[in-house]
Design an enzyme around this catalytic site. Structure first.
Site, mmCIF file in Angstrom:
data_model
loop_
_atom_site.group_PDB
_atom_site.id
_atom_site.type_symbol
_atom_site.label_atom_id
_atom_site.label_comp_id
_atom_site.label_asym_id
_atom_site.label_seq_id
_atom_site.Cartn_x
_atom_site.Cartn_y
_atom_site.Cartn_z
ATOM 1 N N SER A 1 55.546 6.614 -27.510
ATOM 2 C CA SER A 1 56.442 6.263 -26.404
ATOM 3 C C SER A 1 56.492 4.747 -26.199
ATOM 4 O O SER A 1 55.554 4.017 -26.536
ATOM 5 C CB SER A 1 55.980 6.923 -25.107
ATOM 6 O OG SER A 1 55.992 8.319 -25.240
HETATM 7 N N1 SAM Z 1 51.706 10.580 -25.755
HETATM 8 C C1 SAM Z 1 52.168 10.230 -27.080
HETATM 9 C C2 SAM Z 1 51.739 8.876 -27.523
HETATM 10 O O1 SAM Z 1 51.069 8.156 -26.755
HETATM 11 O O2 SAM Z 1 52.040 8.551 -28.666
HETATM 12 C C3 SAM Z 1 53.660 10.315 -27.245
HETATM 13 C C4 SAM Z 1 54.126 11.663 -27.170
HETATM 14 S S1 SAM Z 1 55.606 12.082 -28.021
HETATM 15 C C5 SAM Z 1 56.830 11.320 -27.021
HETATM 16 C C6 SAM Z 1 55.574 13.819 -27.506
HETATM 17 C C7 SAM Z 1 54.528 14.634 -28.198
HETATM 18 O O3 SAM Z 1 54.461 15.896 -27.545
HETATM 19 C C8 SAM Z 1 54.836 14.919 -29.656
HETATM 20 O O4 SAM Z 1 53.772 14.528 -30.459
HETATM 21 C C9 SAM Z 1 55.048 16.438 -29.681
HETATM 22 O O5 SAM Z 1 54.665 17.041 -30.892
HETATM 23 C C10 SAM Z 1 54.182 16.859 -28.520
HETATM 24 N N2 SAM Z 1 54.478 18.186 -27.955
HETATM 25 C C11 SAM Z 1 55.680 18.757 -27.693
HETATM 26 N N3 SAM Z 1 55.515 19.988 -27.150
HETATM 27 C C12 SAM Z 1 54.169 20.199 -27.050
HETATM 28 C C13 SAM Z 1 53.357 21.255 -26.569
HETATM 29 N N4 SAM Z 1 53.863 22.395 -26.060
HETATM 30 N N5 SAM Z 1 52.028 21.121 -26.629
HETATM 31 C C14 SAM Z 1 51.461 19.998 -27.138
HETATM 32 N N6 SAM Z 1 52.171 18.966 -27.622
HETATM 33 C C15 SAM Z 1 53.517 19.040 -27.561
#
Ligand code: SAM
Length: 224
Positions: free
Chosen positions: A65
């Site tokens: 992000s």
């Molecule tokens: N917090 C992260 C960082 O600091 O890099 C960025 C997150 S990225 C915008 C969103 C993440 O949420 C992705 O890696 C995606 O695979 C994960 N994600 C989506 N749905 C999810 C779920 N139900 N459980 C766990 N992870 C999930």
């Protein structure tokens, strides 16, 4: 210190100055951004790019992000719960979890994509960070470790995941972007006895929260 490391540190300071200019004022949050080297969580060769205020791809159609977004969400959390156990949903690159760790929280984080989970688990271990991580559907929370003082969802949700709300401690807060596939409103849900108080903030655009209490895997998102 090597010239390249000095340059990255300078870029990190400039990134923090940029966050201040955009209204991030919480000193603890700014200090955490100075402390955690974002380039270590960055998936690319041009490491100085890691200090641009931008989201970047980390593979598997996911992103690290934008620093402003991480700082905004972290400020909302810190202002409502200054310590204790925090659950992050969406480990991604691991950067947000490392910021929460630098703030002194006891951090738990869940990622649904196996490769990203393995990558961040190794990175946490290499950096000596005491962050508990697991692979799975984060919309179902982490029942063995509940309740949490704070929950931070770093993917866009179609609604409020009831299971996660049930894993909030009394007076605990969940920071979660809620909306449609293009745009979500940053929302804070605070648990007061068995009631939940909501506050709604500005729009963001996240990759989808996919899972039992999120979107189905087939949803197509154009932004991140
Ligand atoms: N917090 C992260 C960082 O600091 O890099 C960025 C997150 S990225 C915008 C969103 C993440 O949420 C992705 O890696 C995606 O695979 C994960 N994600 C989506 N749905 C999810 C779920 N139900 N459980 C766990 N992870 C999930």
């Amino acid at each position: 210190m090597k010239e390249s490391e000095k340059l990255l540190e300078l870029r990190r300071r400039e990134m923090v100055e940029g966050l201040k200019a955009y209204g991030i004022a919480n000193r603890r949050v700014l200090d955490a951004f100075l402390e955690v080297p974002r380039h270590l969580f960055f998936d690319g060769d041009a490491l100085e790019l890691a200090y641009n205020d931008a989201a970047y791809p980390i593979g598997f159609r996911q992103t690290i992000s934008q620093p402003y977004t991480v700082a905004y969400m972290t400020t909302l959390l810190v202002e409502r719960c200054s310590s204790g156990k925090v659950l992050e949903i969406g480990t991604g690159s691991g950067y947000q979890a490392a910021i929460l760790d630098a703030l002194g929280y006891s951090v738990f984080t869940i990622e649904r994509i196996g490769e990203l989970y393995e990558r961040s688990k190794k990175l946490f271990s290499r950096l000596g960070l005491n962050i508990s991580c697991r692979c799975g559907d984060g919309t179902l929370g982490w029942i063995d470790e509940a309740p949490f003082s704070g929950i931070m969802v770093t993917a866009g949700a179609p609604g409020e995941p009831q299971t996660l709300m049930g894993q909030l401690a009394q007076n605990g807060s969940m920071v979660i972007p809620v909306g449609d596939s293009c745009s979500q409103l940053m929302t804070v849900i605070c648990r007061l006895d068995n009631d939940f108080k909501r506050e709604v903030f500005q729009h963001f655009s996240f990759v989808p929260l996919i899972g039992k209490e999120g979107w189905e895997d087939t949803v197509f998102f154009t932004t991140s």
